[in-house]
Scaffold this active site. Structure first.
Site, short mmCIF file in Angstrom:
data_model
loop_
_atom_site.label_atom_id
_atom_site.label_comp_id
_atom_site.label_asym_id
_atom_site.label_seq_id
_atom_site.Cartn_x
_atom_site.Cartn_y
_atom_site.Cartn_z
N GLY A 55 -4.11 13.77 65.63
CA GLY A 55 -3.53 13.99 64.55
C GLY A 55 -2.18 14.73 64.45
N TYR B 109 -11.55 7.64 62.75
CA TYR B 109 -10.23 8.24 61.36
C TYR B 109 -10.87 7.49 60.35
CZ TYR B 109 -5.63 9.69 61.87
OH TYR B 109 -4.85 10.84 62.29
N HIS C 218 -4.78 18.22 65.67
CA HIS C 218 -6.15 18.70 64.76
C HIS C 218 -6.72 19.47 65.75
CE1 HIS C 218 -8.97 19.83 61.89
NE2 HIS C 218 -8.40 18.61 60.60
O1 YXS Z 1 -9.60 27.65 76.22
P1 YXS Z 1 -8.41 28.01 75.35
O2 YXS Z 1 -8.94 29.17 74.40
O3 YXS Z 1 -7.61 29.33 76.36
O4 YXS Z 1 -7.41 26.91 74.45
C1 YXS Z 1 -7.32 26.15 75.00
C2 YXS Z 1 -7.88 24.50 74.55
O5 YXS Z 1 -8.61 25.17 73.93
C3 YXS Z 1 -6.63 25.17 73.25
N1 YXS Z 1 -6.56 24.45 72.92
C4 YXS Z 1 -7.03 23.01 70.98
N2 YXS Z 1 -7.68 24.43 71.14
C5 YXS Z 1 -8.27 23.32 69.78
N3 YXS Z 1 -7.93 21.77 68.80
C6 YXS Z 1 -6.69 21.41 70.03
N4 YXS Z 1 -6.75 20.06 69.78
C7 YXS Z 1 -6.77 21.78 71.46
N5 YXS Z 1 -5.96 21.73 72.53
C8 YXS Z 1 -5.96 22.42 73.23
O6 YXS Z 1 -5.49 25.59 73.80
C9 YXS Z 1 -5.77 26.01 74.98
C10 YXS Z 1 -5.12 25.76 75.54
O7 YXS Z 1 -5.60 24.39 76.32
P2 YXS Z 1 -5.52 23.86 77.66
O8 YXS Z 1 -5.91 24.83 78.54
O9 YXS Z 1 -6.43 22.60 77.40
O10 YXS Z 1 -4.33 23.68 77.70
P3 YXS Z 1 -3.44 22.22 78.97
O11 YXS Z 1 -1.53 22.36 79.55
O12 YXS Z 1 -3.83 22.52 79.97
O13 YXS Z 1 -3.41 20.59 78.24
C11 YXS Z 1 -2.78 20.80 77.36
C12 YXS Z 1 -3.62 19.41 76.54
C13 YXS Z 1 -2.97 19.21 75.42
C14 YXS Z 1 -3.14 17.87 77.68
C15 YXS Z 1 -5.27 19.78 76.87
O14 YXS Z 1 -5.08 20.68 75.36
C16 YXS Z 1 -5.49 19.07 75.23
O15 YXS Z 1 -5.84 17.45 75.99
N6 YXS Z 1 -6.42 19.31 74.23
C17 YXS Z 1 -6.53 17.73 73.20
C18 YXS Z 1 -6.06 16.65 72.97
C19 YXS Z 1 -6.33 16.54 71.78
O16 YXS Z 1 -7.58 15.13 71.80
N7 YXS Z 1 -6.27 16.76 70.67
C20 YXS Z 1 -6.49 15.70 69.47
C21 YXS Z 1 -7.31 16.35 68.85
S1 YXS Z 1 -8.16 15.53 67.05
C22 YXS Z 1 -7.44 14.99 66.48
O17 YXS Z 1 -6.44 15.34 66.44
C23 YXS Z 1 -7.47 13.77 65.79
C24 YXS Z 1 -8.99 14.40 64.75
S2 YXS Z 1 -8.52 12.81 66.35
O18 YXS Z 1 -9.42 13.04 66.85
O19 YXS Z 1 -8.85 11.19 65.33
O20 YXS Z 1 -6.91 11.74 67.14
#
Ligand code: YXS
Length: 265
Positions: free
Chosen positions: A114, A144, A70
């Site tokens: 998500g 969740y 998400h």
């Molecule tokens: O800083 P910029 O503007 O370049 O943007 C960065 C990140 O902020 C963005 N980005 C995201 N933006 C919004 N929502 C996200 N979930 C998200 N993930 C990433 O993308 C740009 C590049 O991210 P970066 O530098 O971290 O990339 P990376 O290759 O070093 O790492 C990739 C990841 C996926 C390991 C890392 O981006 C990460 O840990 N992202 C968050 C993963 C996460 O926690 N997802 C859960 C979202 S909440 C959800 O889905 C549910 C509601 S729940 O919480 O219930 O699971």
């Protein structure tokens, strides 16, 4: 050099009754924003009018992250359920589950939050050795939603569900195969051809029977009677969590690119 901003968030190709829908926002790691999800839902809806009998849902080729889940920047935080019925992610999950033909999730790369619920909502999952799957609400302090938990309960053993939710640790590809989360684990060099062959094979079967059996399985699996007062009690419990300082801290920590510090308040 094509301007990234002008590239579509979702691309669709159709070959021999098989549609391939690709998530195409590498810069944001295919974060499930409203814009991307609306484009996805529209793409799926547009396929209903065509003679498409199977769909492959994938990330654009070569992305190390299938989807980062998400879009955290779009999660309502305050006095609103962050995963309400009308949330774009919830609408996308329903669109997949109600689509009249098989939707195969083809996974190369990491799947987060998500996006894992989205992948589990597909009818089958084919992955390669680079795949991993994580569900991460406890990283944000997010409660969740009940529909989502029922999706997991219908697909995974309870001890695995609890370990994945309480640790937020990614499950690697071979463990996902061991737990039967994926239908097939294939070498990345064979992922596209294997998935295409699986999809094509289904397009030669009786489409009316496939569509009705998919819908029968959906309504039967989704039939989970729950007493109104139990649901209301759960919603009250969730409200305490999404109105908590911890949830705000989880969001802020992500936005400020730092580790969250949770106080239990
Ligand atoms: O800083 P910029 O503007 O370049 O943007 C960065 C990140 O902020 C963005 N980005 C995201 N933006 C919004 N929502 C996200 N979930 C998200 N993930 C990433 O993308 C740009 C590049 O991210 P970066 O530098 O971290 O990339 P990376 O290759 O070093 O790492 C990739 C990841 C996926 C390991 C890392 O981006 C990460 O840990 N992202 C968050 C993963 C996460 O926690 N997802 C859960 C979202 S909440 C959800 O889905 C549910 C509601 S729940 O919480 O219930 O699971």
């Amino acid at each position: 050099m094509t301007d990234v901003a002008s590239q579509p968030l979702v691309t669709v190709t159709v070959t021999d009754h098989v549609a391939t829908v690709s998530l195409n926002n590498a810069a944001k790691r295919n974060a499930l924003s409203a814009a991307l999800l609306d484009a996805f839902i529209d793409a799926l809806s547009g396929l209903k009018g065509q003679d498409v009998r199977a769909v492959i849902l994938r990330a654009a080729p070569g992305l190390p992250v299938w989807s980062a889940g998400h879009d955290i920047k779009e999660l309502p935080h305050g006095h609103e359920d962050p995963l309400g019925y009308a949330d774009p992610l919830e609408r996308a999950l329903r669109a997949i589950r109600e689509f009249p033909y098989p939707v195969i999730a083809m996974i190369h790369g990491t799947v987060w939050g998500g996006a894992f619920d989205l992948v589990l909502s597909c009818d089958m999952i084919v992955a390669d050795e680079t795949a991993s799957f994580a569900i991460t609400p406890v990283n944000l302090g997010l409660p969740y939603n009940t529909t989502g938990l029922l999706h997991f309960i219908g697909r995974l053993p309870m001890n695995l569900i609890k370990e994945m939710f309480f640790t937020a640790t990614p499950l690697k590809a071979d463990d996902a195969a061991k737990w039967h989360i994926v239908n097939h684990l294939v070498p990345s060099a064979e992922l596209d051809s294997f998935t295409q062959a699986l999809a094509e094979g289904m397009t030669h079967k009786a489409p009316l029977a496939v569509a009705v059996i998919k819908e029968q399985l959906r309504v039967l699996a989704d039939y989970q009677p729950i007493a109104a007062q139990v649901f209301e009690r759960i919603q009250d419990m969730r409200r305490v969590v999404y109105e908590s300082a911890d949830f705000q801290e989880g969001i802020n920590a992500f936005l400020e690119k730092r580790k969250a510090v949770f106080t239990g308040k």
